[in-house]
Structures are given as C-alpha cells and as structure tokens.
Design an enzyme around this catalytic site. Structure first.
Site, PDB file in Angstrom:
ATOM      1  CG  HIS A 124       3.771  11.576   1.310  1.00 25.95           C
ATOM      2  ND1 HIS A 124       3.195  11.285   2.247  1.00 25.95           N
ATOM      3  CD2 HIS A 124       5.096  12.498   2.174  1.00 25.95           C
ATOM      4  CE1 HIS A 124       3.332  11.554   3.732  1.00 25.95           C
ATOM      5  NE2 HIS A 124       4.522  12.041   3.161  1.00 25.95           N
ATOM      6  CG  ASP A 201      -0.802  14.255  -2.316  1.00 29.49           C
ATOM      7  OD1 ASP A 201      -0.723  15.917  -1.683  1.00 29.49           O
ATOM      8  OD2 ASP A 201      -0.007  13.121  -1.336  1.00 29.49           O
ATOM      9  CD  GLN A 204       5.408  18.847  -1.543  1.00 22.39           C
ATOM     10  OE1 GLN A 204       5.785  20.156  -1.749  1.00 22.39           O
ATOM     11  NE2 GLN A 204       5.549  17.933  -0.267  1.00 22.39           N
ATOM     12  CE  LYS A 227       3.106  18.773   2.720  1.00 23.13           C
ATOM     13  NZ  LYS A 227       4.449  18.612   3.802  1.00 23.13           N
ATOM     14  CB  CYS A 368       6.781  10.364   3.918  1.00 26.31           C
ATOM     15  SG  CYS A 368       6.924  11.223   5.136  1.00 26.31           S
TER      16      CYS A 368
END
Length: 409
Positions: A124, A201, A204, A227, A368
């Site tokens: 991302h 990261d 997700q 999220k 992104c």
C-alpha cells in the site's frame, strides 16, 4: 458453522438493511472500511454523554473515569495482539500514521545516508511513500522484493536483496489488492538472522485472523480500528519495548513530556512518549468495544466464514467469460477476504459505477498500490472484499450484476 448466526450478526449492523437506488445494499468494500455494529456506536455515545473529559492528569471524577476507559482499551488491544505489556501499545490515528511514526523515528535515529529499507512490490502507498519521504530528507534508499505473476512474494529473492546497508524490512501481512497472505514469520526469521528489525502492516490481517506478535516475533505491527468494525481515526502501533525505547518521539506537545524548560525537554515513559496531544479517548473505547464484538464471535469462526465466502466468490467469478482474477488462486489459506478482477476490456471504473446502480458497493481503481498495478500491467481493478457480515447470497447478487453489466458492453 456452530454458533455463527449470520442473520443475528447482520442485525447488529443497521446500515446493511438500507437500500441504494431502490436496491438492497450489498456492501463489499470492507478492505477500505468496515461497517460498525450498534454496540460500538452505543459505547461511544454513552461516553460522550456521561464520561466525557480529557484523560490523564485530571484529578476530577470524570477525567479519572475517562482515563480508566482509555487505559482499559490499551490493555484490551494488548491482549488482542498478545503483546507482552501495555507499554508496547501506542495509539495512533491509523495504520498510516503508525507506519509514518516508525519511518520518521527509525530513520532519524537508526539510519544514515545510503542505508536501505526493504519493502515489497505489493505494498500500500502508506508503506512506500512514508519511506520515500525519508529518502528525500535523509538520502536513504527504498528497495523492493518482487512478486510472481500470480501475486506471491518472491521469498527466495528476499535474502539476495539484503545488504550490510539494509536497516529495516517493512511488509504487508495481507495485500489489500491481491489478498495474498505473506509468509511474515519466514520473512522475520530471515531478517532477524541478519539482525534486521521488521515492521508488519497488519491493516488487512488484524480484522480477519488471529495475530500474535510474540509468536510472529515482529518488531513493529500496525493496524487500524476502522477496518475492524471500530471508529475511524484510531489505530495502533505495537512495538517491542527495546525498540520503542531507542526511538525518538515522532511529535511534540502535551502528554508526551516529562519536564519542559527553556533549556531542555525530557520525555514521558512509554507509551506516552509517542502520544502527543489529547488522544481520541472515545475512539479507543470504541475500538475496545469492537474487539469485544470480534471476540464474542471468535476469530476462528470469522476466518472460516470469510474463507468460505472468498472461495465461493472465486469459483463463481471463474464462470464469467473473459474474466481475469488477480492474486493467488487454489490454496485458500494463501488468500484472505479480497478478490480483485477485471472483465474483458471493460474499464474497472465503468464496472464499479454500474454495479453501484444495482446497489453493489465495490472498490475500483489502483487501491493505493500504483507500483503493484504497474507490475501487473494494468491501471486498476474491481475489488470485492468481505467481512464477517457478508453472505453467499450477496456474492450471487454480485455475480448476477457483473453478468448484467458485461452484456451492456
């Protein structure tokens, strides 16, 4: 699934019962943001109505009560990711700010001109641009690990790219475009064998399956509240205490200081050193409530439900003529809750716009991740992403919608 009542779950999210353009809403844009259950909204409203006061240092009752809720949320997050102690949990505005915090503070104290950070080709923008900004300021280099044509990381290339100038590796746990679940444990083992820390990261991954930062042995882990059924504007940076102690503050202001004089400022202990200004203490309570909600359903049950949806969607999409699906296919454990595709030469924006008129919310564009789009040789995709409240019937509606739009072209 035993104990997983999808109708009861959906009743917790009133927005799912609304209509769009006279059609029942089919919300498949969960990788961008999830909807919020009533319990989260009620908890935040209750705090604003009855407990609202600035946290920390207040001697009056409301301040102490708000502080208790805020710090209870920190403990809830600690348990959620299995951190060793609450001092390792820093509240941020989201994954993006958490990555920027590490990039800024790490580069300032641990990197010199010519040093390198390794990312991957599927990142991302927040995990690319944050480092590029530091490259401009400090003369560091941003290098990337390539991916295969089917969207898997070329893990064999990772060790070849590590040099004596590599100071940190920063990698997505799950790709927001491909759904690829990266082998972060293996990446971390390789990195640590070279004494290189790793930032993961987790934007997700945290909403979809169990995260254990101790078992993973990552040095930093970032994720966002919005999220995972929590409010916007709140996120988390986990950092090993030894690393957070080494890094300088990211921002200056109230809350993060120990003592300020005209000659010198000393900083507060962890984690407050990295939390300048008034925190969004109502949002942290909302995040804690969202974690309670997730835990009440069980992450294993959530993952099983979402894996079934992902597999079903992939199977149904493959019955559509001229469809191209991006990312891993076959082993469902290597792909998580995200399906990106294009149909023939239909522009992704046209497909998304027309699906919207049928009440189907999907995301279109580069998501992104423009360097990834360049690697795939496309300008963008249509992306359907799933959450704990989605159903196979909604996927059937998506498939019927794609067929209807395809006939128009």
């Amino acid at each position: 699934m035993s104990g997983y009542n999808i109708n009861k779950v959906r009743n917790d999210f009133p927005i799912l019962s609304r209509e769009v353009y006279g059609k029942p809403l089919v919300y498949l844009d969960n990788a961008a943001t999830t909807q919020k259950p009533l319990c989260v909204l009620d908890a935040m409203r209750e705090e604003y109505l009855n407990v609202n006061a600035n946290v920390h240092r207040g001697v009056h009752y409301l301040s102490q009560q708000a502080t208790d809720l805020h710090e209870a949320a920190r403990e809830k997050v600690r348990q959620f990711v299995n951190a060793t102690k609450t001092e390792e949990i820093v509240f941020t505005r989201g994954t993006t700010e958490a990555i920027n915090l590490v990039a800024s503070s790490f580069c300032e104290s641990q990197m010199q001109e010519g040093d390198e950070v390794l990312v991957t080709e599927m990142e991302h923008h927040s995990n690319i641009v944050s480092w590029q900004l530091q490259a401009t300021k400090r003369g560091i280099l941003v290098r990337h690990v390539p991916i295969t044509d089917d969207g898997r990381l070329c893990i064999d290339q990772l060790e070849k790219l590590i040099t004596p100038r590599t100071k940190i590796i920063s990698v997505a746990h799950v790709s927001n475009v491909l759904g690829t679940v990266n082998p972060v444990e293996q990446i971390i083992r390789i990195a640590h064998s070279h004494h290189i820390p790793v930032l993961v990261d987790g934007a997700q991954s945290a909403p979809h399956f169990q995260v254990d930062v101790q078992a993973m042995d990552c040095d930093f882990f970032a994720f966002s509240g919005h999220k995972m059924y929590g409010p916007t504007g709140i996120g988390v940076l986990y950092g090993k205490e030894e690393w957070l102690e080494k890094l300088p503050p990211y921002q200056g202001g109230g809350e993060m200081i120990d003592k300020v004089t005209w000659e010198k400022t000393t900083f507060e202990r962890l984690p407050f050193k990295f939390e300048a200004g008034t925190p969004d203490y109502v949002a942290t309570h909302g995040l804690a409530t969202a974690i309670d909600y997730i835990n009440s359903l069980g992450l294993d049950a959530i993952r099983q439900h979402e894996q079934e949806l992902t597999s079903y969607c992939m199977e149904q999409l493959q019955t559509i003529d001229n469809i191209k699906i991006y990312g891993p296919q076959g082993n469902s454990m290597q792909k998580d809750a995200v399906v990106s595709f294009n149909v023939g030469d239909i522009h992704h924006l046209d497909m998304g716009t027309l699906l919207d008129r049928l009440g189907i919310a999907v995301r279109t564009g580069h998501h992104c991740a423009q360097p990834l789009m360049d690697r795939l040789g496309i300008s963008g995709t249509v992306r359907a992403s799933f959450a704990l409240y989605n159903t196979k019937e909604e996927i059937d509606t998506l498939i019927a919608g794609i067929r209807r739009v395809s006939k128009m072209f």
